[in-house]
Design an enzyme around this catalytic site. Structure first.
Site, mmCIF file in Angstrom:
data_model
loop_
_atom_site.group_PDB
_atom_site.id
_atom_site.type_symbol
_atom_site.label_atom_id
_atom_site.label_comp_id
_atom_site.label_asym_id
_atom_site.label_seq_id
_atom_site.Cartn_x
_atom_site.Cartn_y
_atom_site.Cartn_z
ATOM 1 N N HIS A 227 0.841 -1.190 0.000
ATOM 2 C CA HIS A 227 0.000 0.000 0.000
ATOM 3 C C HIS A 227 0.877 1.240 0.000
ATOM 4 O O HIS A 227 1.986 1.248 0.524
ATOM 5 C CB HIS A 227 -0.972 0.010 1.182
ATOM 6 C CG HIS A 227 -0.354 -0.202 2.523
ATOM 7 N ND1 HIS A 227 0.113 -1.430 2.947
ATOM 8 C CD2 HIS A 227 -0.147 0.651 3.553
ATOM 9 C CE1 HIS A 227 0.586 -1.315 4.182
ATOM 10 N NE2 HIS A 227 0.444 -0.053 4.571
ATOM 11 N N HIS B 184 1.060 5.229 0.997
ATOM 12 C CA HIS B 184 0.503 6.305 1.810
ATOM 13 C C HIS B 184 0.681 7.608 1.034
ATOM 14 O O HIS B 184 1.794 7.925 0.610
ATOM 15 C CB HIS B 184 1.255 6.448 3.139
ATOM 16 C CG HIS B 184 1.120 5.281 4.051
ATOM 17 N ND1 HIS B 184 0.262 5.264 5.116
ATOM 18 C CD2 HIS B 184 1.761 4.081 4.064
ATOM 19 C CE1 HIS B 184 0.366 4.118 5.752
ATOM 20 N NE2 HIS B 184 1.273 3.369 5.126
#
Length: 160
Positions: free
Chosen positions: A146, A148
């Site tokens: 993922h 950010h």
């Protein structure tokens, strides 16, 4: 259902629930120590993660962008006025950046391009930061790659 499949499914559900508990406990705390603790106890694997539940709409999230490959949603423990997580909808073994293979180049590029689109959508004209944590020393607590996207305030250097 065959008894061995039922037992295997119950074990899988138990594992997922225990992982969700760890993730929920660290996300509800604003203390960096909790983030570090969650990263230390997180186990890298291809098992389903909290992000899989968000992708499948089993857990609510404030989704800000979605296409056929990527989902972007607001972090529930933001570290900046704008803190969005971008995840691939299909993990494909990509639990972290260190696990990337040449076959992942398209999705990795798409994640970064999508981060740029979302930053523009969020009005981050003055700049933003992209972070990918990889492994326990980097405080990775969910093993589904993922990105950010952080913005809306002056960032400091060096980070961390």
């Amino acid at each position: 259902m065959n008894p061995s499949n039922k037992s295997r499914n119950q074990s899988r559900v138990g594992y997922i629930n225990s992982r969700l508990g760890v993730i929920a406990s660290h996300l509800s705390s604003a203390h960096m120590a909790s983030e570090k603790e969650a990263a230390v106890v997180a186990t890298p694997s291809d098992s389903p993660t909290i992000f899989d539940k968000i992708i499948n709409k089993e857990i609510p999230a404030t989704i800000v962008y979605e296409d056929d490959k990527v989902l972007a949603f607001r972090d529930i423990a933001p570290q900046a006025p704008t803190h969005i997580l971008l995840i691939p909808k299909v993990k494909d073994g990509l639990t972290g950046l260190s696990k990337a293979e040449e076959r992942h180049t398209l999705i990795l590029g798409h994640l970064l391009y999508t981060a740029k689109l979302v930053a523009k959508q969020e009005g981050l004209e003055d700049g933003f930061r992209i972070v990918i944590n990889d492994g326990p020393s980097a405080c990775q607590s969910v093993y589904h790659i993922h990105v950010h996207l952080l913005g809306g305030r002056q960032m400091n250097w060096p980070p961390g």
